[in-house]
Design a protein around this motif. Structure first.
Motif, PDB file in Angstrom:
ATOM      1  N   ILE A  80       0.849  -1.198   0.000  1.00 46.78           N
ATOM      2  CA  ILE A  80       0.000   0.000   0.000  1.00 46.78           C
ATOM      3  C   ILE A  80       0.886   1.249   0.000  1.00 46.78           C
ATOM      4  N   ARG A  81       1.863   1.285   0.893  1.00 45.69           N
ATOM      5  CA  ARG A  81       2.774   2.445   0.951  1.00 45.69           C
ATOM      6  C   ARG A  81       3.573   2.594  -0.343  1.00 45.69           C
ATOM      7  N   GLU A  82       4.001   1.477  -0.894  1.00 46.61           N
ATOM      8  CA  GLU A  82       4.754   1.513  -2.151  1.00 46.61           C
ATOM      9  C   GLU A  82       3.864   2.040  -3.276  1.00 46.61           C
ATOM     10  N   THR A  83       2.601   1.644  -3.277  1.00 45.98           N
ATOM     11  CA  THR A  83       1.644   2.146  -4.265  1.00 45.98           C
ATOM     12  C   THR A  83       1.475   3.659  -4.116  1.00 45.98           C
ATOM     13  N   GLU A  84       1.379   4.124  -2.862  1.00 46.15           N
ATOM     14  CA  GLU A  84       1.262   5.567  -2.622  1.00 46.15           C
ATOM     15  C   GLU A  84       2.492   6.307  -3.148  1.00 46.15           C
ATOM     16  N   LYS A  85       3.667   5.752  -2.948  1.00 46.95           N
ATOM     17  CA  LYS A  85       4.889   6.386  -3.457  1.00 46.95           C
ATOM     18  C   LYS A  85       4.842   6.495  -4.973  1.00 46.95           C
ATOM     19  N   TRP A  86       4.421   5.419  -5.620  1.00 46.57           N
ATOM     20  CA  TRP A  86       4.315   5.445  -7.082  1.00 46.57           C
ATOM     21  C   TRP A  86       3.349   6.537  -7.530  1.00 46.57           C
ATOM     22  N   LEU A  87       2.208   6.642  -6.847  1.00 48.44           N
ATOM     23  CA  LEU A  87       1.214   7.648  -7.220  1.00 48.44           C
ATOM     24  C   LEU A  87       1.720   9.064  -6.971  1.00 48.44           C
ATOM     25  N   TYR A  88       2.342   9.295  -5.809  1.00 53.64           N
ATOM     26  CA  TYR A  88       2.876  10.624  -5.511  1.00 53.64           C
ATOM     27  C   TYR A  88       3.955  11.033  -6.519  1.00 53.64           C
ATOM     28  N   ASN A  89       4.718  10.069  -7.009  1.00 55.67           N
ATOM     29  CA  ASN A  89       5.818  10.368  -7.931  1.00 55.67           C
ATOM     30  C   ASN A  89       5.433  10.292  -9.403  1.00 55.67           C
ATOM     31  N   TYR A  90       4.171  10.073  -9.688  1.00 55.23           N
ATOM     32  CA  TYR A  90       3.711   9.915 -11.074  1.00 55.23           C
ATOM     33  C   TYR A  90       4.120  11.088 -11.963  1.00 55.23           C
ATOM     34  N   LYS A  91       3.826  12.312 -11.520  1.00 53.74           N
ATOM     35  CA  LYS A  91       4.172  13.487 -12.333  1.00 53.74           C
ATOM     36  C   LYS A  91       5.682  13.633 -12.484  1.00 53.74           C
ATOM     37  N   THR A  92       6.418  13.343 -11.431  1.00 55.62           N
ATOM     38  CA  THR A  92       7.876  13.432 -11.480  1.00 55.62           C
ATOM     39  C   THR A  92       8.445  12.411 -12.457  1.00 55.62           C
ATOM     40  N   ILE A  93       7.894  11.221 -12.459  1.00 55.37           N
ATOM     41  CA  ILE A  93       8.345  10.184 -13.387  1.00 55.37           C
ATOM     42  C   ILE A  93       8.103  10.630 -14.822  1.00 55.37           C
ATOM     43  N   LYS A  94       6.914  11.188 -15.076  1.00 58.00           N
ATOM     44  CA  LYS A  94       6.613  11.663 -16.434  1.00 58.00           C
ATOM     45  C   LYS A  94       7.568  12.789 -16.853  1.00 58.00           C
ATOM     46  N   ALA A  95       7.886  13.705 -15.920  1.00 58.00           N
ATOM     47  CA  ALA A  95       8.829  14.786 -16.220  1.00 58.00           C
ATOM     48  C   ALA A  95      10.225  14.220 -16.477  1.00 58.00           C
ATOM     49  N   SER A  96      10.607  13.215 -15.721  1.00 58.77           N
ATOM     50  CA  SER A  96      11.910  12.585 -15.914  1.00 58.77           C
ATOM     51  C   SER A  96      12.009  11.932 -17.284  1.00 58.77           C
ATOM     52  N   ILE A  97      10.926  11.324 -17.719  1.00 51.45           N
ATOM     53  CA  ILE A  97      10.917  10.707 -19.051  1.00 51.45           C
ATOM     54  C   ILE A  97      11.180  11.768 -20.111  1.00 51.45           C
ATOM     55  N   GLU A  98      10.478  12.903 -20.010  1.00 50.46           N
ATOM     56  CA  GLU A  98      10.668  13.984 -20.984  1.00 50.46           C
ATOM     57  C   GLU A  98      12.107  14.497 -20.966  1.00 50.46           C
ATOM     58  N   ASN A  99      12.672  14.692 -19.775  1.00 49.08           N
ATOM     59  CA  ASN A  99      14.040  15.184 -19.667  1.00 49.08           C
ATOM     60  C   ASN A  99      15.047  14.186 -20.234  1.00 49.08           C
ATOM     61  N   LEU A 100      14.849  12.914 -19.937  1.00 49.53           N
ATOM     62  CA  LEU A 100      15.754  11.891 -20.466  1.00 49.53           C
ATOM     63  C   LEU A 100      15.630  11.775 -21.983  1.00 49.53           C
ATOM     64  N   ARG A 147      14.939  14.253 -23.978  1.00 54.56           N
ATOM     65  CA  ARG A 147      15.689  15.398 -24.502  1.00 54.56           C
ATOM     66  C   ARG A 147      17.191  15.128 -24.477  1.00 54.56           C
ATOM     67  N   LEU A 148      17.670  14.598 -23.369  1.00 56.37           N
ATOM     68  CA  LEU A 148      19.090  14.273 -23.236  1.00 56.37           C
ATOM     69  C   LEU A 148      19.511  13.243 -24.275  1.00 56.37           C
ATOM     70  N   TYR A 149      18.685  12.243 -24.476  1.00 56.13           N
ATOM     71  CA  TYR A 149      18.969  11.211 -25.472  1.00 56.13           C
ATOM     72  C   TYR A 149      19.043  11.825 -26.873  1.00 56.13           C
ATOM     73  N   ALA A 150      18.077  12.698 -27.173  1.00 57.40           N
ATOM     74  CA  ALA A 150      18.056  13.342 -28.492  1.00 57.40           C
ATOM     75  C   ALA A 150      19.299  14.207 -28.698  1.00 57.40           C
ATOM     76  N   GLU A 151      19.734  14.915 -27.668  1.00 60.55           N
ATOM     77  CA  GLU A 151      20.929  15.745 -27.780  1.00 60.55           C
ATOM     78  C   GLU A 151      22.169  14.898 -28.037  1.00 60.55           C
ATOM     79  N   LYS A 152      22.316  13.821 -27.287  1.00 55.60           N
ATOM     80  CA  LYS A 152      23.477  12.947 -27.472  1.00 55.60           C
ATOM     81  C   LYS A 152      23.440  12.283 -28.848  1.00 55.60           C
ATOM     82  N   GLU A 153      22.257  11.882 -29.258  1.00 51.70           N
ATOM     83  CA  GLU A 153      22.107  11.253 -30.568  1.00 51.70           C
ATOM     84  C   GLU A 153      22.428  12.253 -31.679  1.00 51.70           C
TER      85      GLU A 153
END
Length: 140
Positions: free
Chosen positions: A4-24, A26-32
């Motif tokens: 339950i607590r782990e599920t809550e962590k995943w939910l609280y971090n949902y937006k951060t995970i999505k932002a991290s995907i976008e940032n990564l 961008r970084l991948y595209a720059e290196k490529e």
């Protein structure tokens, strides 16, 4: 493990995970882009170390790209798991979970939106979290 607590962590971090995907991405595209534009790779820097381990700049770039791509795929999988689990909830539970964890609203606001009292909203949240933990981890 407290699913339950782990599920809550995943939910609280949902937006951060999505932002991290976008940032990564961008970084991948720059290196490529650097690789495609033919950034000069200096082979005179590729020397043997005292341990005779070979360290190539080209190989390091390839490893960086593979590592970034792997992190992107893991994070995308996590987001997809969360979204699929949320889709399994009924409309009220879904609204409570989204408003509380993803949007960060206070209980009084959630209660007003779903037209239940705060106490019942909290109970529905607990029920929904149990459902989500089963959907995400396969365990209660």
């Amino acid at each position: 493990m407290d699913y339950i607590r782990e599920t809550e962590k995943w939910l609280y971090n949902y937006k951060t995970i999505k932002a991290s995907i976008e940032n990564l991405q961008r970084l991948y595209a720059e290196k490529e882009k650097e690789v495609k534009e033919g950034r000069p790779i200096r082979y005179d820097k590729d020397k043997l170390s005292p341990t005779y381990a070979f360290n190539s700049e080209a190989e390091n770039i390839a490893i960086d790209l593979a590592t970034i791509k792997s992190r992107i795929e893991r994070m995308k999988a996590k987001v997809e798991i969360i979204e699929t689990a949320i889709e399994g909830l009924n409309e009220i539970e879904k609204k409570i979970i989204l408003m509380k964890y993803i949007e960060g609203h206070h209980w009084w606001r959630i209660a007003y939106e779903v037209r239940y009292n705060e106490r019942w909203c909290r109970q529905l949240k607990n029920i929904a979290l149990k459902k989500l933990s089963v959907a995400i981890f396969g365990e209660e």
